[in-house]
Design an enzyme around this catalytic site. Structure first.
Site, PDB file in Angstrom:
ATOM      1  N   GLU A 126     -66.784  96.466   4.039  1.00  0.00           N
ATOM      2  CA  GLU A 126     -67.201  95.900   2.759  1.00  0.00           C
ATOM      3  C   GLU A 126     -68.094  96.834   1.943  1.00  0.00           C
ATOM      4  OE1 GLU A 126     -67.245  91.180   3.844  1.00  0.00           O
ATOM      5  OE2 GLU A 126     -68.988  92.333   4.457  1.00  0.00           O
TER       6      GLU A 126
HETATM    7  C1  TNX Z   1     -67.311  89.441   6.590  1.00  0.00           C
HETATM    8  S1  TNX Z   1     -66.272  90.757   8.957  1.00  0.00           S
HETATM    9  C2  TNX Z   1     -68.219  90.398   7.037  1.00  0.00           C
HETATM   10  C3  TNX Z   1     -69.601  89.986   7.327  1.00  0.00           C
HETATM   11  C4  TNX Z   1     -69.830  88.527   7.118  1.00  0.00           C
HETATM   12  C5  TNX Z   1     -68.618  87.754   7.579  1.00  0.00           C
HETATM   13  C6  TNX Z   1     -68.790  86.278   7.498  1.00  0.00           C
HETATM   14  C7  TNX Z   1     -67.018  91.922   8.367  1.00  0.00           C
HETATM   15  C8  TNX Z   1     -66.716  93.191   8.929  1.00  0.00           C
HETATM   16  N1  TNX Z   1     -67.882  91.684   7.367  1.00  0.00           N
HETATM   17  O1  TNX Z   1     -70.492  90.769   6.539  1.00  0.00           O
HETATM   18  O2  TNX Z   1     -70.940  88.158   7.830  1.00  0.00           O
HETATM   19  O3  TNX Z   1     -67.518  88.121   6.795  1.00  0.00           O
HETATM   20  O4  TNX Z   1     -67.708  85.630   8.088  1.00  0.00           O
END
Ligand code: TNX
Length: 508
Positions: A320
């Site tokens: 992300e």
């Molecule tokens: C996505 S999964 C994220 C996290 C959040 C999560 C909540 C991932 C690699 N990144 O930053 O906590 O969704 O479900």
């Protein structure tokens, strides 16, 4: 007066389902007052596992269960000759295969390595009545079903992840979590140590990371303060290792770094301090790819985490990174990959990292809900291993039903059947059995506030992912699984573990 009989267990009533089960109902063994545990001569590891087994059985049976090398009806033996491991090639992972035989005169376990004895002990525990997990003496007969189990894991990596950044969990809570996981032969615990809302591992030379970003008011809604000192972390790593669990530490970068930038403004582009954040947004913070301060920081952190971690892996996040340009992301990852190698660790990253060309030792962890991912497929084709954590199947922070609490629902609601009914080798085109290191069930903690919350989200879905990771594909059967799972209701109650009483399961 005769002793009340407990419900006799079937030899196959185990999660994860063993590879081979040959029941012999004429060969049941009853653990009694005089039963002793015998461990492989000269092996301190076998002896330690014998003591671990005795400690599990003593409270409910009230028996002495002495452990020694000379005699005993329950034998834990090391036998390096028969290679029980299907193909023997598990990336250097310890051999967890074992053979367990129950006859009228006793129980014998053979394993090539201590990890296999430990796995067998988990099976043995489940073969006893649920009352074995009670904390005080229970009246009844402790029958083990007769026959033979030959067992080995499908994948070397079967993991769970706990996010201690969005909400901190203490050493005691994490230890309790480990104890609950190992019963399902989970052998890796990934700790998500840093994120926008908190930094949870003390780093030499960078004290404000934890002083400022691990203190009061940190975590989502400011309700999850705390951090692990280096001594705490070392204690946890040791506790996990005694249970054949490898800790996989994650330092999330280049995104998810607001907490670091609050503590050290020199990590921002303009050197100006940013405000602490306790909301649940993602994708707004980034380390600066063209600033040398960034790499001085990252190298110190990587060196320290590597030095504290005996396991082979270091997870660098990489997810992300919406606040990082594609070019900066590439520059950053290409600078950091060799740093992880320099300090002797194998890099793991969320699958976004696979958008950058990776060395074949790098591991990509797939987490999204899309049906395809080019980067992950390319990395697999280039020899990288993949850990499967598709959010719509394995995310333990997703709600069970639209109105269950706590939990999120961006990847859908996940009931037990949904967490069970999939296969990691069919999940992504270009990623098949031979590309997989294994599976992992992540638990993000934005909505969690207690260990009971952690347990409720984990059970009963974690056993589904554990079975997918351990058991041969041919054993996969929802009807069988839900029946076997039902028996864990009283076990978890006896152990004081909270769980979601999913209506799909015919709880006993
Ligand atoms: C996505 S999964 C994220 C996290 C959040 C999560 C909540 C991932 C690699 N990144 O930053 O906590 O969704 O479900």
């Amino acid at each position: 007066m005769s002793e009340p009989a407990f419900q006799r267990r079937g030899l196959g009533d185990v999660i994860p389902a063993p590879a081979e089960v040959r029941p012999d109902p004429a060969a049941d063994f009853t653990i009694g007052e005089g039963t002793a545990i015998r461990t492989a001569p000269g092996s301190t590891e076998a002896r330690r596992i014998g003591e671990y087994l005795a400690a599990l059985l003593r409270p409910a049976t009230g028996y002495a269960l002495p452990v020694g090398e000379d005699s005993g009806e329950i034998a834990l033996l090391l036998d390096p000759t028969p290679d029980l491991d299907a193909d023997g090639d598990f990336d250097g992972a310890p051999d967890e295969s074992y053979r367990l035989e129950v006859t009228a005169s006793g129980v014998t376990v053979w394993a090539a390595a201590a990890a296999g004895l430990f796995a067998a002990v988990q099976t043995l525990r489940q073969l006893l009545p649920a009352a074995i997990d009670a904390s005080g003496p229970q009246q009844g007969t402790w029958v083990l079903p007769g026959g033979e189990i030959v067992d080995r894991p499908r994948f070397p990596y079967r993991g769970a992840m706990l996010d201690i950044a969005r909400h901190f969990f203490t050493v005691a809570e994490i230890k309790a979590y480990i104890d609950s996981l190992v019963q399902f032969k989970i052998n890796h615990l990934h700790l998500h140590l840093t994120d926008d809302q908190g930094w949870r591992l003390e780093i030499d030379g960078w004290p404000k990371l934890t002083e400022v970003s691990g203190g009061e008011g940190t975590g989502v809604d400011g309700t999850g303060p705390g951090f692990l000192t280096r001594a705490d972390y070392t204690e946890l790593v040791g506790y996990a290792a005694e249970r054949f669990v490898t800790i996989v530490p994650e330092i999330d970068m280049p995104g998810h770094v607001n907490a670091a930038q609050v503590a050290y403004p020199e990590l921002t582009a303009d050197g100006v301090a940013v405000a602490p954040r306790t909301d649940m947004e993602v994708g707004y913070s980034s380390l600066v790819a063209d600033k040398e301060e960034t790499y001085a920081f990252v190298e110190d952190v990587v060196r320290e985490v590597a030095a504290l971690t005996p396991g082979p892996y270091l997870h660098i996040g990489g997810d992300e990174a919406q606040a990082t340009t594609a070019e900066d992301y590439r520059t950053f990852i290409q600078r950091v990959l060799p740093l992880v190698a320099k300090y002797g660790k194998r890099v793991v990253g969320w699958h976004e990292m696979a958008g950058v060309e990776l060395p074949e030792t790098a591991i990509a962890q797939y987490w999204r809900i899309e049906a395809t991912d080019e980067g992950t497929a390319r990395a697999a084709a280039n020899g990288s291993k993949v850990i499967m954590s598709p959010a719509d199947r394995t995310y333990l922070d997703m709600k069970y039903t639209p109105d269950s609490k706590p939990g999120l629902d961006w990847a859908g609601v996940i009931n037990v059947e949904r967490s069970y009914d999939w296969d990691p080798a069919d999940r992504l085109p270009g990623v098949s059995e031979q590309h997989l290191l294994g599976v992992e069930a992540p638990l993000w903690s934005e909505t969690l506030r207690s260990l009971a919350d952690v347990q409720t989200m984990t059970f009963p879905r974690l056993p589904a992912v554990a079975e997918i990771g351990w058991s041969p594909r041919a054993t996969h059967d929802w009807e069988s699984f839900r029946q076997r799972l039902a028996a864990f209701g009283p076990r978890w109650r006896n152990q004081g573990i909270a769980f979601h009483a999913s209506p799909e399961i015919p709880w006993t």
